[in-house]
Design an enzyme around this catalytic site. Sequence first.
Site, short mmCIF file in Angstrom:
data_model
loop_
_atom_site.label_atom_id
_atom_site.label_comp_id
_atom_site.label_asym_id
_atom_site.label_seq_id
_atom_site.Cartn_x
_atom_site.Cartn_y
_atom_site.Cartn_z
N THR A 9 5.26 2.17 -0.60
CA THR A 9 6.51 1.99 0.15
C THR A 9 6.74 3.19 1.09
OG1 THR A 9 7.76 3.15 -1.55
CG2 THR A 9 7.56 0.75 -1.80
N GLU B 246 0.84 -1.22 0.00
CA GLU B 246 0.00 0.00 0.00
C GLU B 246 0.87 1.26 0.00
OE1 GLU B 246 -3.67 0.14 2.09
OE2 GLU B 246 -3.83 -2.04 2.14
C1 LIG Z 1 2.54 -9.27 -0.03
C2 LIG Z 1 2.06 -8.17 -0.92
C3 LIG Z 1 0.71 -7.94 -1.06
C4 LIG Z 1 0.24 -6.94 -1.92
N1 LIG Z 1 -1.11 -6.80 -2.10
C5 LIG Z 1 -1.54 -5.93 -3.06
C6 LIG Z 1 -2.94 -5.90 -3.41
O1 LIG Z 1 -3.76 -6.60 -2.82
N2 LIG Z 1 -3.33 -5.07 -4.41
C7 LIG Z 1 -2.44 -4.28 -5.10
O2 LIG Z 1 -2.87 -3.56 -5.99
N3 LIG Z 1 -1.11 -4.31 -4.80
C8 LIG Z 1 -0.65 -5.12 -3.81
N4 LIG Z 1 0.70 -5.17 -3.51
C9 LIG Z 1 1.63 -4.34 -4.28
C10 LIG Z 1 2.31 -3.24 -3.48
O3 LIG Z 1 1.41 -2.21 -3.20
C11 LIG Z 1 3.54 -2.79 -4.29
O4 LIG Z 1 4.49 -3.83 -4.22
C12 LIG Z 1 4.12 -1.50 -3.80
O5 LIG Z 1 3.25 -0.43 -4.04
C13 LIG Z 1 5.49 -1.19 -4.44
O6 LIG Z 1 5.45 -1.34 -5.83
P1 LIG Z 1 6.59 -2.22 -6.56
O7 LIG Z 1 6.68 -3.50 -5.83
O8 LIG Z 1 6.32 -2.26 -8.00
O9 LIG Z 1 7.95 -1.43 -6.28
P2 LIG Z 1 8.54 -0.23 -7.17
O10 LIG Z 1 7.49 0.79 -7.40
O11 LIG Z 1 9.25 -0.81 -8.35
O12 LIG Z 1 9.63 0.38 -6.17
C14 LIG Z 1 10.95 -0.14 -6.05
C15 LIG Z 1 11.73 0.80 -5.12
O13 LIG Z 1 11.82 2.11 -5.73
C16 LIG Z 1 11.32 3.08 -4.83
N5 LIG Z 1 10.65 4.16 -5.57
C17 LIG Z 1 9.76 4.07 -6.59
N6 LIG Z 1 9.36 5.28 -6.98
C18 LIG Z 1 10.00 6.19 -6.18
C19 LIG Z 1 10.02 7.61 -6.08
N7 LIG Z 1 9.26 8.38 -6.88
N8 LIG Z 1 10.82 8.18 -5.16
C20 LIG Z 1 11.60 7.43 -4.33
N9 LIG Z 1 11.63 6.08 -4.38
C21 LIG Z 1 10.84 5.46 -5.29
C22 LIG Z 1 10.32 2.31 -3.94
O14 LIG Z 1 10.09 3.01 -2.74
C23 LIG Z 1 11.04 1.00 -3.77
O15 LIG Z 1 12.02 1.13 -2.75
C24 LIG Z 1 1.17 -6.13 -2.63
C25 LIG Z 1 2.56 -6.36 -2.47
C26 LIG Z 1 2.99 -7.37 -1.65
C27 LIG Z 1 4.48 -7.62 -1.55
#
Ligand SMILES: Cc1cc2nc3c(=O)[nH]c(=O)nc-3n(C[C@H](O)[C@H](O)[C@H](O)COP(=O)(O)OP(=O)(O)OC[C@H]3O[C@@H](n4cnc5c(N)ncnc54)[C@H](O)[C@@H]3O)c2cc1C
Length: 379
Positions: free
Chosen positions: A365, A363
Amino acid sequence: MEFTTTENQRMIADMIRDFGAKHIKPSMRAWDESQEFPVEVFKALGKLGLMGVLVPVPYGGSGFGYVEYVTAIAELSKIDGSIGLSMAAHNSLCTGHILQFASEAQKQQYLPKLATGEWIGAWGLTEPNTGSDAGNMRTVAVQDGDYWVINGAKNFITHGKSGNVAVVIVRTGEVGDSHAMTAFIIEKGTEGFSAGRKEDKLGMRASETTELIFEDCRVHKDQVIGQVGEGFVQAMKVLDGGRISIAALSLGIAQGAFEASVAYAQERQQFNKPIASFQGISFKLADMATEIEAASLLTYQAADMKDRGLDVNKESAMAKLYASEVSVRVANEAVQIFGGYGFTKDYPAEKYYRDAKLCTIGEGTSEIQKLVISRAILK
Ligand SMILES: Cc1cc2nc3c(=O)[nH]c(=O)nc-3n(C[C@H](O)[C@H](O)[C@H](O)COP(=O)(O)OP(=O)(O)OC[C@H]3O[C@@H](n4cnc5c(N)ncnc54)[C@H](O)[C@@H]3O)c2cc1C
């Protein structure tokens, strides 16, 4: 400002402690090992009213507010973060989206099943290439008469496989326009809609996380939630509430790790003394307790504001950011206090440590929470 625990909060906490002792604690290690999502536990929690905490009574819910909701998630997560995460995703995201933005007919159709736990809900925003940058999503719906045809994929979706219904947000207009995405309610079994790969995770292993796949999936226009084009704006509002639930999840994990550490530190002897008698350990406990208290205050403040109908965009992000980072720090110190035993699966510390890490990611990072908070400060 009131800092007292209400009778309802006490009743909910007692009920969850009793339930957890009987139905979660005996099996949680096995579910963690095998990555099994215990559907029967989800349904039983539904019968206790915990799958529709915020849903008004006429729709089959418990009709409580966020303060009670935070208590329920924290208490459950003290026992097992995976079950807490499932409860949070079901209540805040899928059910919460329908509760806040669906038509009366849609509410009548879906809320009673979701609020009682008869149906399991999923919510799909994240895609393989767009997580933090969710507004850049590529899953597309194209209108064809009374239907929309959806193609693409969502990933990391909680209850993606076991969910009976999903709310998904997909692109219905130009990339770069925040009013070009639409939320749809899609039932399991709809042609062209399926669950993909299940993730093999570090923690929260009893909460199911899978892909959702859309291949020419035809959905009737009656399944649109609210206005076409408003799905992303709705999702951001849903997340404002959802982040309070992740703060509560973080708080519960931190409290669980802390309580286990206090008990262990008083019991474990080294140099003929309990390790709690060493300042190096007792100061850790003092820091853990203080940070948990601060996380709790931020979380309940956001919950109280939400119950009073105030804008919680900044406060829910602050609560989520702080509580999740505290959860990771506290769980890390718990492993340290348990020493070598903290590194084994015979003791609870390592599971808290693995589960806590999700809280700084799901939800939004920690970095994205700082974006939300700084935008609110600088606007
Ligand atoms: C167990 C689990 C359950 C989940 N359940 C759901 C669900 O039910 N529904 C749903 O829709 N999603 C769900 N998610 C997804 C979750 O919300 C995302 O994993 C999360 O929002 C991060 O996206 P990403 O994994 O693509 O990371 P990325 O967006 O690729 O981020 C990678 C890194 O880059 C950093 N970063 C990215 N952009 C910026 C910025 N502008 N400035 C500084 N740092 C940045 C991030 O903070 C992180 O450290 C779930 C994830 C997990 C692991």
